[in-house]
Motif scaffolding. Sequence first.
Motif, PDB file in Angstrom:
ATOM      1  N   GLY A  61      77.207  73.051 183.329  1.00  0.00           N
ATOM      2  CA  GLY A  61      76.557  72.066 183.451  1.00  0.00           C
ATOM      3  C   GLY A  61      76.173  71.711 185.209  1.00  0.00           C
ATOM      4  O   GLY A  61      76.524  71.820 186.324  1.00  0.00           O
ATOM      5  N   LEU A  62      74.773  71.184 184.541  1.00  0.00           N
ATOM      6  CA  LEU A  62      73.774  70.971 186.650  1.00  0.00           C
ATOM      7  C   LEU A  62      73.230  69.614 185.540  1.00  0.00           C
ATOM      8  O   LEU A  62      72.245  69.636 185.187  1.00  0.00           O
ATOM      9  CB  LEU A  62      73.227  71.563 186.771  1.00  0.00           C
ATOM     10  CG  LEU A  62      72.281  71.962 187.787  1.00  0.00           C
ATOM     11  CD1 LEU A  62      73.757  71.851 189.530  1.00  0.00           C
ATOM     12  CD2 LEU A  62      71.677  73.297 188.346  1.00  0.00           C
ATOM     13  N   SER A 104      69.722  60.838 182.436  1.00  0.00           N
ATOM     14  CA  SER A 104      68.253  61.316 181.383  1.00  0.00           C
ATOM     15  C   SER A 104      67.628  61.726 182.652  1.00  0.00           C
ATOM     16  O   SER A 104      67.449  61.097 183.454  1.00  0.00           O
ATOM     17  CB  SER A 104      68.179  59.584 180.822  1.00  0.00           C
ATOM     18  OG  SER A 104      66.696  59.796 180.586  1.00  0.00           O
ATOM     19  N   PRO A 105      66.968  63.046 182.621  1.00  0.00           N
ATOM     20  CA  PRO A 105      67.342  63.357 181.103  1.00  0.00           C
ATOM     21  C   PRO A 105      69.176  64.203 181.081  1.00  0.00           C
ATOM     22  O   PRO A 105      69.555  64.161 182.388  1.00  0.00           O
ATOM     23  CB  PRO A 105      66.546  64.592 181.027  1.00  0.00           C
ATOM     24  CG  PRO A 105      65.755  64.609 182.349  1.00  0.00           C
ATOM     25  CD  PRO A 105      66.449  63.302 182.974  1.00  0.00           C
ATOM     26  N   PRO A 106      69.293  64.779 180.078  1.00  0.00           N
ATOM     27  CA  PRO A 106      70.435  64.990 180.226  1.00  0.00           C
ATOM     28  C   PRO A 106      70.815  66.098 180.345  1.00  0.00           C
ATOM     29  O   PRO A 106      70.006  66.560 181.474  1.00  0.00           O
ATOM     30  CB  PRO A 106      70.849  65.560 178.781  1.00  0.00           C
ATOM     31  CG  PRO A 106      69.614  65.340 177.775  1.00  0.00           C
ATOM     32  CD  PRO A 106      68.235  64.674 178.170  1.00  0.00           C
ATOM     33  N   PRO A 130      67.068  77.665 178.843  1.00  0.00           N
ATOM     34  CA  PRO A 130      66.758  76.201 179.866  1.00  0.00           C
ATOM     35  C   PRO A 130      67.237  75.762 180.220  1.00  0.00           C
ATOM     36  O   PRO A 130      68.823  75.285 180.637  1.00  0.00           O
ATOM     37  CB  PRO A 130      65.907  75.942 177.842  1.00  0.00           C
ATOM     38  CG  PRO A 130      67.420  76.421 176.892  1.00  0.00           C
ATOM     39  CD  PRO A 130      67.377  77.354 177.481  1.00  0.00           C
ATOM     40  N   ILE A 131      66.421  75.149 181.727  1.00  0.00           N
ATOM     41  CA  ILE A 131      67.194  74.412 182.814  1.00  0.00           C
ATOM     42  C   ILE A 131      66.100  73.283 182.909  1.00  0.00           C
ATOM     43  O   ILE A 131      64.819  73.932 183.374  1.00  0.00           O
ATOM     44  CB  ILE A 131      67.525  75.148 183.824  1.00  0.00           C
ATOM     45  CG1 ILE A 131      68.722  74.120 184.476  1.00  0.00           C
ATOM     46  CG2 ILE A 131      66.610  75.864 184.495  1.00  0.00           C
ATOM     47  CD1 ILE A 131      69.416  74.704 185.286  1.00  0.00           C
ATOM     48  N   VAL A 132      66.133  72.489 182.744  1.00  0.00           N
ATOM     49  CA  VAL A 132      65.299  71.166 183.280  1.00  0.00           C
ATOM     50  C   VAL A 132      65.635  70.765 184.973  1.00  0.00           C
ATOM     51  O   VAL A 132      66.755  70.011 185.203  1.00  0.00           O
ATOM     52  CB  VAL A 132      65.488  69.781 182.560  1.00  0.00           C
ATOM     53  CG1 VAL A 132      64.316  68.817 183.275  1.00  0.00           C
ATOM     54  CG2 VAL A 132      65.021  70.323 180.645  1.00  0.00           C
ATOM     55  N   ALA A 133      65.122  70.033 185.654  1.00  0.00           N
ATOM     56  CA  ALA A 133      64.961  70.315 187.209  1.00  0.00           C
ATOM     57  C   ALA A 133      64.023  69.415 187.101  1.00  0.00           C
ATOM     58  O   ALA A 133      63.093  68.797 186.852  1.00  0.00           O
ATOM     59  CB  ALA A 133      64.362  70.722 188.148  1.00  0.00           C
ATOM     60  N   ALA A 179      82.359  68.195 177.308  1.00  0.00           N
ATOM     61  CA  ALA A 179      80.824  68.700 177.897  1.00  0.00           C
ATOM     62  C   ALA A 179      80.166  67.623 177.036  1.00  0.00           C
ATOM     63  O   ALA A 179      78.643  67.241 177.429  1.00  0.00           O
ATOM     64  CB  ALA A 179      80.754  70.489 176.800  1.00  0.00           C
ATOM     65  N   PHE A 180      80.561  67.398 176.131  1.00  0.00           N
ATOM     66  CA  PHE A 180      79.774  66.191 175.468  1.00  0.00           C
ATOM     67  C   PHE A 180      79.940  64.885 175.961  1.00  0.00           C
ATOM     68  O   PHE A 180      78.858  64.288 175.719  1.00  0.00           O
ATOM     69  CB  PHE A 180      81.137  65.917 174.035  1.00  0.00           C
ATOM     70  CG  PHE A 180      80.494  64.380 173.179  1.00  0.00           C
ATOM     71  CD1 PHE A 180      78.551  64.667 172.199  1.00  0.00           C
ATOM     72  CD2 PHE A 180      80.542  62.980 173.125  1.00  0.00           C
ATOM     73  CE1 PHE A 180      78.111  63.062 171.595  1.00  0.00           C
ATOM     74  CE2 PHE A 180      79.759  62.416 172.671  1.00  0.00           C
ATOM     75  CZ  PHE A 180      78.798  62.153 172.452  1.00  0.00           C
TER      76      PHE A 180
END
Lengths: 371, 293, 306
Positions: free
Chosen positions: A286-287, A236-238, A329-332, A228-229
């Motif tokens: 992870g996505l 980017s974004p992670p 939270p999830i960033v798309a 995961a690290f």
Amino acid sequence: MSAVELNDVVKRYGALEVVHSVNLNVERGEFVVLVGPSGCGKSTTLRMVAGLEEISGGTVSIGGRLVNRVAPKDRDVAMVFQNYALYPHLNVAENIAFGLRVRREKKDVIEAAVKEAAAILDLTPYLARKPADLSGGQRQRVAMGRAIVRKPQVFLFDEPLSNLDAKLRTQMRAEIKRLHKRMGVTSIYVTHDQIEAMTLADRIVVMNGGRVEQVGTPMELFLKPANAFVASFLGSPPMNLLRATVVSVDGEPKARIDAADAEAALLRLPKAIGTSLRADQRILVGLRPEHVAVSKEASGDVQEIAATVDLVEPLGSEALLHTRISGQPIVAKIETPADVEALSQIGRLQIPVGRLHVFDAESGKAVNGHA
Amino acid sequence: MASFNLYSRGDRIFGYANATLIGLFVLSTLYPFIYILSVSISSGAAVTSGQVVLLPKDLTLAAYEFVLSDRLFWIAYGNTFIYTFGGTAVSLAIMIPGAYALSRARLRGRKILNMMVAFTLWFNAGMIPFFLNMRDLGLLDSRLGIIIGFACNAFNVILLRNFFEAVPKSFEEAAKMDGASEFQLLWKVFIPLSKPAIITVALFCIVSRWNSYFWAMVLLRGEEKIPLQLYLKRIIVDLTANDEFASSLLTSRYSFETVTAAIMIASIIPVLLIYPSIQKYFNKGITLGGVKE
Amino acid sequence: MIAGYFKRLGEDLRKDWQLYLLILPMLLWFMLFLYKPMEGLQIAFKDFSPFRGIAGSPWVGLENFRTLLGDQIFIRAFLNTITISGLGLIFAFPVPIVLAIMFNELQSELGRRFSQTIVYLPHFISVVIVAGIVINLLSPTTGVVNLILSSLGLERVYFLTQPEWFRTVFIGSNIWKEAGFESIVYLAAIAGISPTLYESARVDGASRWQMMWRITLPCILPTIIIMLIIRIGNLVEVGFEYIILLYQPATYRTADVVSTYVYRTGLQGTQYDLATAAGLFNAVIAFALVFAANRISRKVSTTSLW
């Protein structure tokens, strides 16, 4: 034979161990980047190769020669420092020549070497200037010039670009890459900037907490992070990491996203890893943001999940969508549509099952399918 | 339209009062120098009769002629140059390498050595044991004694050491990787990088050497080796009480007062010459070694 | 373990021999000129005779100190030392602070640089010249001060032969010599005050007088306190090299301090043992004071004097 070989290298300050048993083989001509957050031991490791730090345990070999007790000057390596370490009282030519001067090389040899290095680095017009009269990028090049004239077996770079502004950094990055292509000298490069690592490296070494997390080509690390690290450090974004619990393992493996309320969404996981999971196992799903879609155009096995949009950040051709799935939270990262306003009304995200990464929540290790 | 004033009336009055007070202080600092200069170029008769208060009367260089024709004056002047420049050179040659070594973490026993230096800031054996030691070393009445015996002091060593410590580590590391020896590192990297500190210390040494008289008075016997300040002291202080000598000097052209004033001016001039460079550097020196947070 | 240590030590010495070579001259110098003399301190406890040497002279314990404490002249010198220092603390110590604040309030940059250049200058002038100037200015026959006095119809004063004038002359000329230079420390402290403090005060309508009292002074108070502590630490040190030039038997009553006493009894007379004891007495008190001062300053601020 490796150009540089680290075997179980350890660094201790008194009782405090800051680098734990690092193993690494750098091939001849290879460009290896050590990357990690500050304090991860990457600089210390580099400095042990340089001979600036004593090696507390293990061995370092350069060109097949054990160098643990060899003075830095005799290791046949050259180093570029973060602050360049240019002598303010010497001009560019004298700075570049310094290393040869103290070795008492012949004058004409020095002159020729400086000329050659200056030509390679486009510094010829500036040879008579003092460092104070140079731009940041030029200083950086002088620092590299000092390393080049020595014609070492190995170049060491310690965050050489971090004192430059963003634009210059991109430019110098390309120059370092070009230089490496041209000269083919084995290089070890330390940075905390994952983009630098991705663009420069033949192989990346991701370090964290004094340990090597993963070694591989940039794409290997990006596509198959070992834990995961690494997954969250590169990109980017992670990568988004959702805390979840496995609910079923056979046939169609599924996990329930951990949420405060009961209506937590169920996520389908890639079939191939089902056998590697156990029921009730706590995992991280992870996505990558760029794999999340908002419309159904995606091909393959896609699942739709309810999401609420917190914030839309248009970056130009792309936009970042800050959303929540079951409270997490999830960033798309998506292509900016014509109607940006409408994005905040989106209620569902499209998630490609095949591109999900699964990590054990406790160890952080990637869960891979048995092929 | 009335012009806009950044300060109120009260503030402006405050400013004028302040400037006036500073002006007074500056004048009172300057006055003794002007007075001595005026005395030195006035006639002896004018000075003795109390006519010189600010500006010179009966302009003459007679006092200077008298002083410059005194063999002892030139000997003393020459000695002071030897002590000042020889002494400063020796001081730097000993203190710079020493302070450099003290600034390196790899020096074994560094802590103890640093304490050894700092301790002497606060305690020393004192006048008599120092004197007896100089005698035991055979350095009484010796130029070498004056030059060597006062070569170092803890304050300057600490000032240099602090400056060397502040040199970014990467300079040393880069030079080491280039293969520089310890001597090359000091000579080609640290000394050029530390120029301001070294010049500051050199200026401190020069000024204190130029001005010192006490140990020369204690250690030196004959007249051939005395520095200028001791020569001055012998004339100004020791002979003031000696009326016979004073009156022997009294002619209409020069007097005891004009002669002593001329010697004083001759001794101040070199200080004035290096004063601009002192100005430039001592501010730095103070912040370097003095009260630093 | 121990063998390992020496092995490492040997390795380091071999590797860094140049470094040890560089420090060697200075180490020898400190040993020879500052530490070896400390051996001579033992004569404070001996009945020293130059012919018998330090080792050959018999021990007398604290006899020399007993003699000193019974000696009116020594007691007087000790009290004079403290009196002169104390008066200096009261009259001379505040001057550089006031000067620094005044310099800071000076609007013209040029005027400030000029006046600073002038007032720093006397610091670099030797005490011999300062003494010469003082002798000249105060001369009963040709000195300006007496010329003014007599033109005012007052009686001429023989300043340098009168004990009651000595301290005034000494402290006054010291202020002339050092106050300007000492203001540098305070100016540096003032320079460290953020200009926004003054700007916001001005927006609030503060006058320059108010800003001086409410911003400048409080902001340099830590520096003032540190300097004060240093000064108190040096209470038993006075500029004896200057006193020797100014004093004479007629003014010993107020002018003779411990260091001048040591000089007279030891170097002009040859009572080395007694003079050494007097010096040691003073040095121990000085050391204790400085030590205490450092302790206090460490508590008062983060700044330590060593």
